[in-house]
Design an enzyme around this catalytic site. Structure first.
Site, PDB file in Angstrom:
ATOM      1  CB  ALA A   1      -8.698  -9.569  -4.565  1.00 14.42           C
TER       2      ALA A   1
ATOM      3  CG  HIS B   1       9.510 -10.011 -32.317  1.00 12.98           C
ATOM      4  ND1 HIS B   1      10.388  -9.815 -31.266  1.00 12.98           N
ATOM      5  CD2 HIS B   1       9.919  -9.188 -33.319  1.00 12.98           C
ATOM      6  CE1 HIS B   1      11.300  -8.926 -31.636  1.00 12.98           C
ATOM      7  NE2 HIS B   1      11.035  -8.535 -32.870  1.00 12.98           N
TER       8      HIS B   1
ATOM      9  CB  ILE C   1      -0.966  -0.009   1.211  1.00 13.08           C
ATOM     10  CG1 ILE C   1      -1.973  -1.139   1.034  1.00 13.08           C
ATOM     11  CG2 ILE C   1      -1.674   1.350   1.370  1.00 13.08           C
ATOM     12  CD1 ILE C   1      -2.953  -1.324   2.185  1.00 13.08           C
TER      13      ILE C   1
END
Ligand code: FAD
Ligand code: NAD
Length: 480
Positions: free
Chosen positions: A326, A450, A186
């Protein structure tokens, strides 16, 4: 009221469990204290922070266009609009969840649930129109009450200028200066947001490095960039006192013993963001009236079927242990629903991806170098530095690296770590490869598009095999 399955908490764990249980034919009641569905992740976590990180990324990229001879002026920020846009994102997604619950016939109760015993919940507050009786009995409950920000007592000085992640996401103002306490997920994500919006951001981290849970080689390129974005990064430093002085917060910082420089300093900030971890929400709602047991850190103890010690109660997500992410919560929610529907399900992942959405992003899955070292497990590494990548060079982001941890006996892919632009998207391939038991040649023989950063995954595998096109290592023995 009686229900077959009650799900307590409608975060990513709870709603995933409720929806799958309903899909599998069970009668489900979802009890949520908040007015909206979505939990911490949607309303106060993953989604609002990523919306603001998107803003930060665009500002950062616009600044860097100067290197291409394209200059933008300083951003003019209308915070009301920024906040409104972020709120619209949350409203759209939580409205979508409400629709999905309705279509599945998941009964929604807006109330706080408190356990009276192992098969009864008392409903309190919220919107009584959503429940006919204040008691709800059930065959099984899935506990998905999540976690809350840890706020050590020292920071609780009653000042609105000392905030947690929810306060930081509210984006009330762009302070001139912000101290972030804690250089973890955080702290670094929200620090990035505020720094790009124009705040002078300082970070204090108690341990001797940012993101102590991540491998050091992954953190280094991020730390280098953050040193330029942030005003100060104080490692091995703790806040030992703080007080409100006029419109500011005065903070006393103490360096760990044995580090150089002044040991105690006082600095003044407009705001202080406390981001020192989260704790499980396992108290205050009657778990003591059940057979559920907690570990010493307050996490509910569960087995691989997400069952607690109480035969009627399962637990998932943040309240049921680390990592507090989550996607882990949702996965456990789906396991719990399947278990209640009688399926032979278990939570036994080989790789739970972790992503820090800074710039560059850091992502890893499966075995880490730190874990391999501490367990003494012999592993080989396939390392690809992004300096050699055409795509990374084209977009000016060559600071990244991709590494594989490989079983040297079998060539099986055990873990992957990436730092670089978009690492959070790239790690998904590694999760699949590890879960599928792939060996290095499975990866290197699969044609990657690519020029993309996704090529860095097979290139790291080729580096291990000694066959990398863009890396010249003549002494390395080739593997067939
Ligand atoms: P929660 O999402 O916490 O939901 C629990 C719900 O239960 C809440 O809605 C609460 O109101 C309800 N509840 C609690 N007690 C009761 C009760 N007694 N009665 C009724 N309802 C109750 N994770 C990621 O994977 N990626 C990210 O990018 C990410 N970013 C984050 C950013 C921030 C700022 C924060 C704080 C967290 C972030 N996380 C992220 C972590 C993520 O939010 C959590 O891991 C996740 O929300 C846990 O889901 P959960 O279902 O276990 O609980
Ligand atoms: P964290 O555990 O990631 O980081 C906390 C940091 O604070 C650590 O580095 C720790 O050493 C430091 N610290 C602890 N006490 C301190 C003190 N007194 N002074 C200075 N530093 C101190 O916790 P967080 O950043 O609060 O995030 C909580 C959890 O939320 C994460 O662990 C993660 O599970 C979840 N999260 C995930 C994401 C994501 O997936 N991108 C984003 C945000 C949050």
């Amino acid at each position: 009221m009686h229900t077959q399955v009650i799900v307590l908490g409608a975060g990513p764990g709870g709603y995933a469990a409720a929806f799958l249980a309903a899909d599998l034919g069970l009668e489900v009641t979802l009890v949520e204290a908040d007015t909206r569905l979505g939990g911490t992740c949607l309303l106060r976590g993953c989604i609002p922070s990523k919306a603001l990180l998107h803003v930060a990324k665009v500002i950062g990229e616009a600044n860097e266009m100067g290197q291409w001879g394209i200059e933008y002026g300083a951003p003019r920020i209308d915070l009301n609009k920024t906040r409104a846009r972020k709120e619209r994102v949350l409203k759209t997604l939580s409205g979508g969840l409400a629709q999905l619950a309705k279509r599945r016939n998941v009964r929604r109760v807006h109330a706080r649930g408190l356990f009276v015993d192992s098969q009864t919940i008392e409903l309190e507050g919220g919107n009584p129109d959503t429940y006919q009786s204040s008691r709800l009995t059930f065959d099984h409950a899935i506990l998905a009450t999540g976690s809350v920000a840890a706020m050590p007592r020292m920071f609780d000085i009653g000042s609105p200028r000392v905030i947690d992640s929810t306060g930081a996401l509210a984006l009330e103002e762009i302070p001139d200066s912000l101290l972030v306490v804690g250089g973890g997920y955080i702290g670094l994500e929200m620090g990035t947001v505020y720094a790009q919006l124009g705040t002078q951001v300082s970070v204090v981290e108690m341990t001797d490095g940012l993101l102590p849970g991540a491998d050091r080689d992954l953190v280094k390129p991020l730390a280098r960039r953050l040193e330029k974005q942030f005003t100060h990064i104080d490692l091995g430093t703790k806040v030992v006192g703080l007080r409100a002085v006029d419109e500011k917060i005065e903070v006393r910082l103490e360096k760990a013993e044995g580090t150089s420089g002044e040991s105690v300093r006082t600095r003044v900030f407009d705001r202080v963001l406390v981001a020192v971890g989260r704790r499980p929400r396992s108290d205050g709602f009657g778990l003591e009236n059940t057979q559920v047991t907690l570990d010493p850190r307050g996490f509910v103890e569960v087995d691989q079927q997400q069952r607690t010690r109480d035969e009627h109660i399962l637990a998932i997500g943040d309240v049921a242990g680390e990592p507090m992410l989550a996607h882990k919560a949702s996965h456990q929610g789906r396991v719990a629903a399947e278990v209640l529907a009688g399926a032979a399900a278990a939570f036994e992942p080989l790789a739970i991806p972790a992503v820090i959405f800074t710039d560059p992003e850091i992502a890893w899955a499966g075995l880490t170098t730190t874990q391999a070292r501490s367990s003494g497990r012999p592993v080989a590494m396939g390392l690809y530095l992004w300096q050699a990548s055409g795509r990374a060079t084209a977009i000016g982001r060559t600071e990244g690296l991709t590494k594989w941890l490989i079983d040297p006996e079998t060539d099986r892919l055990l873990g992957c770590g990436i730092v670089g632009s978009g690492a959070g998207e790239l790690i998904a391939e590694a999760v699949l490869a590890i879960e599928m038991g792939c060996v290095v040649r499975d990866l290197t023989d699969s044609i990657h598009p690519h020029p993309t950063l996704s090529e860095t995954l097979p290139f790291a595998g080729e580096a291990y095999l000694g066959t990398a096109t863009e890396i010249y290592k003549p002494k390395r023995q080739r593997k067939s």
